[in-house]
Motif scaffolding. Structure first.
Motif, PDB file in Angstrom:
ATOM      1  N   ARG A   1      33.718  36.835  38.758  1.00 16.39           N
ATOM      2  CA  ARG A   1      33.766  36.115  39.820  1.00 16.39           C
ATOM      3  C   ARG A   1      34.382  37.119  41.167  1.00 16.39           C
ATOM      4  O   ARG A   1      34.047  37.139  42.181  1.00 16.39           O
ATOM      5  CB  ARG A   1      34.602  34.914  39.827  1.00 16.39           C
ATOM      6  CG  ARG A   1      34.929  34.042  40.997  1.00 16.39           C
ATOM      7  CD  ARG A   1      35.802  33.041  40.791  1.00 16.39           C
ATOM      8  NE  ARG A   1      35.294  31.880  40.052  1.00 16.39           N
ATOM      9  CZ  ARG A   1      35.704  31.632  38.886  1.00 16.39           C
ATOM     10  NH1 ARG A   1      36.684  32.290  38.142  1.00 16.39           N
ATOM     11  NH2 ARG A   1      35.273  30.882  38.223  1.00 16.39           N
TER      12      ARG A   1
ATOM     13  N   SER B   1      30.602  27.856  35.864  1.00 17.11           N
ATOM     14  CA  SER B   1      31.386  28.250  37.004  1.00 17.11           C
ATOM     15  C   SER B   1      30.577  28.873  38.225  1.00 17.11           C
ATOM     16  O   SER B   1      30.030  30.055  37.826  1.00 17.11           O
ATOM     17  CB  SER B   1      32.784  29.170  36.382  1.00 17.11           C
ATOM     18  OG  SER B   1      33.260  28.385  35.569  1.00 17.11           O
TER      19      SER B   1
ATOM     20  N   ILE C   1      35.058  35.782  32.782  1.00 20.41           N
ATOM     21  CA  ILE C   1      34.629  34.884  34.148  1.00 20.41           C
ATOM     22  C   ILE C   1      35.322  35.581  35.370  1.00 20.41           C
ATOM     23  O   ILE C   1      34.716  35.424  36.475  1.00 20.41           O
ATOM     24  CB  ILE C   1      34.751  33.459  33.814  1.00 20.41           C
ATOM     25  CG1 ILE C   1      33.867  33.002  32.641  1.00 20.41           C
ATOM     26  CG2 ILE C   1      34.641  32.602  34.950  1.00 20.41           C
ATOM     27  CD1 ILE C   1      33.926  31.802  32.180  1.00 20.41           C
TER      28      ILE C   1
ATOM     29  N   ARG D   1      32.407  38.275  44.469  1.00 14.18           N
ATOM     30  CA  ARG D   1      32.905  38.159  45.744  1.00 14.18           C
ATOM     31  C   ARG D   1      33.115  39.403  46.439  1.00 14.18           C
ATOM     32  O   ARG D   1      32.824  39.665  47.797  1.00 14.18           O
ATOM     33  CB  ARG D   1      34.351  37.437  45.526  1.00 14.18           C
ATOM     34  CG  ARG D   1      35.131  37.173  46.931  1.00 14.18           C
ATOM     35  CD  ARG D   1      36.593  36.733  46.644  1.00 14.18           C
ATOM     36  NE  ARG D   1      36.566  35.671  45.909  1.00 14.18           N
ATOM     37  CZ  ARG D   1      37.339  35.637  44.516  1.00 14.18           C
ATOM     38  NH1 ARG D   1      38.076  36.601  44.288  1.00 14.18           N
ATOM     39  NH2 ARG D   1      37.158  34.496  43.711  1.00 14.18           N
TER      40      ARG D   1
ATOM     41  N   LEU E   1      29.250  31.236  41.087  1.00 13.33           N
ATOM     42  CA  LEU E   1      29.805  32.503  41.349  1.00 13.33           C
ATOM     43  C   LEU E   1      29.327  32.808  43.001  1.00 13.33           C
ATOM     44  O   LEU E   1      30.253  33.094  43.780  1.00 13.33           O
ATOM     45  CB  LEU E   1      29.326  33.630  40.586  1.00 13.33           C
ATOM     46  CG  LEU E   1      29.712  33.598  39.168  1.00 13.33           C
ATOM     47  CD1 LEU E   1      28.989  34.919  38.201  1.00 13.33           C
ATOM     48  CD2 LEU E   1      30.865  33.646  38.825  1.00 13.33           C
TER      49      LEU E   1
END
Length: 309
Positions: free
Chosen positions: A295, A163, A291, A299, A165
Motif C-alpha cells: 500500500r 484491500s 500488505i 501510494r 491499493l
C-alpha cells in the motif's frame, strides 16, 4: 478422526483436477497422494472421487466432505493467526504472487521496504498473471497483488479478503517522434484512435476485454494488427511507430525512452490493483506487513509519478 493433511489433499485434487497435478503442487509423488486419499476414503467408508475423462471429480460425498474441510482448514488458519497476533511479531516467511506489470514500481519498492523494516522476513515472490486467486485459496501463496478491470463484475472467491491499493488508468502510448496524437501529454479522446493500428492483449484477457469494451463504447472496433499480452512488446511496437498501445500507467517506467504517453479523456479504462489474502477474523502480522508495504509503495508511486495532464 479425520486427518487434516488428507483433507487438504482432497481439496487440492478437487481444485487441480487430477491426482498428478495435485501431487506436483504438493511436491509429493502421485502414488503418495493416492495412498493418502485411499486412507481418507477408508476413514469415511464412501467414495470421494470418480473418474471424469482424463481428470477426476468429487462425488456427492466428496463435495459434502470438502465443504466441511474448507471450514476446518479455515479454522486452523484462524487459530494460527490468533497465536501470531498474541506474539505480535512478523514471521520468517511469506509468499507473494504479483502481476508482472506491478514489479518495477510497486513490488520492488515494497520488498525493499520490507527488507529494511523486517529483515527476518523472507518473501518468496511469484511473478505470474495466471490463477493467482486459485493459489491463494489453496494456501500456496499468502498474499496476491492482483487486478480487476472496472467493467468486469467482482469475482472474488469466497473466503478471500481484498484491500484496494490504487486505481491504475491505461495510458495511450505512441512513438515520441510519431503523429501529433497525445502531444505534450494532452488527454486523448478514445475515438481519435479509430484510424490507428492498436496493439492489444488477447481478447481472452481482462485487459483485452476492457480495451475492446471501451472502444466499442466510443463507437468503433479497434484495428488490431498486433496481439500480445507482453507489455514490453507493446511498448516496443509503440516506440517503433508500428502501433498505438494502451498500457497501465504503473507498467510504464517514467523514464522509458522513445515513447509519449497521454491519458484518455472520455472513455477511461482502468484497473483496480488490490492486495488479497485469505479472510481471517484475526489479523496476521506477517501478511499485514506485506500488505502495508504494498500500500505504501502504491501510494508513493502515485504521488511521485503524477499522471500527465
Amino acid at each position: 478422526m479425520l486427518d487434516v493433511r488428507r483433507l487438504h489433499m482432497l481439496k487440492t485434487v478437487a481444485v487441480r483436477g487430477s491426482i498428478t497435478a495435485a501431487a506436483q503442487s504438493l511436491e509429493l509423488s502421485a502414488g503418495a497422494v493416492s495412498q493418502q486419499l485411499a486412507a481418507l476414503r477408508h476413514d469415511v467408508a464412501v467414495d470421494l472421487l470418480r473418474p471424469d475423462g482424463r481428470t477426476v471429480a468429487l462425488t456427492e460425498a466428496g463435495r459434502v466432505l470438502l465443504e466441511h474441510a474448507d471450514r476446518i482448514l479455515a479454522a486452523m488458519e484462524e487459530a494460527e493467526c490468533a497465536v501470531a497476533a498474541v506474539k505480535g511479531t512478523v514471521g520468517a516467511t511469506a509468499t507473494l504472487a504479483a502481476l508482472p506489470s506491478t514489479v518495477a514500481r510497486i513490488v520492488g519498492p515494497a520488498l525493499t521496504a520490507l527488507g529494511a523494516d523486517h529483515p527476518q522476513l523472507a518473501v518468496t515472490c511469484l511473478i505470474t498473471d495466471q490463477a493467482q486467486m486459485r493459489e491463494l485459496t489453496l494456501g500456496t501463496v499468502d498474499v496476491v497483488l492482483g487486478q480487476r478491470y472496472h467493467h468486469l463484475p467482482d469475482s472474488t472467491p469466497k473466503g478471500i479478503a481484498v484491500s484496494p491499493l490504487l486505481d491504475d488508468p491505461l495510458l495511450v502510448v505512441t512513438a515520441h517522434h510519431g503523429a501529433a496524437i497525445g502531444s505534450d501529454g494532452q488527454p486523448v479522446g478514445l475515438r481519435e484512435l479509430a484510424p490507428h493500428h492498436i496493439v492489444v492483449p488477447p481478447p481472452t484477457t481482462d485487459c483485452g476485454q476492457a480495451i475492446l469494451h471501451a472502444c466499442q463504447q466510443a463507437g468503433f472496433t479497434p484495428t488490431t494488427r498486433y496481439v500480445t499480452a507482453d507489455i514490453a512488446a507493446q511498448l516496443d511496437l509503440a516506440r517503433a511507430g508500428l502501433a498505438t498501445a494502451l498500457v497501465p500507467q504503473t507498467a510504464i517506467a517514467p523514464a522509458t525512452p522513445g515513447i509519449r504517453t497521454a491519458p484518455i479523456k472520455d472513455h477511461p479504462i482502468q484497473r483496480l490493483l488490490f492486495a488479497a489474502t485469505r479472510h481471517t477474523e484475526t489479523t496476521n502480522p506477517t501478511t499485514a506487513a506485506v500488505i502495508a508495504a504494498l500500500r505504501l509503495a502504491a501510494r508513493q508511486d502515485r504521488i511521485t509519478h503524477v499522471p500527465p495532464t
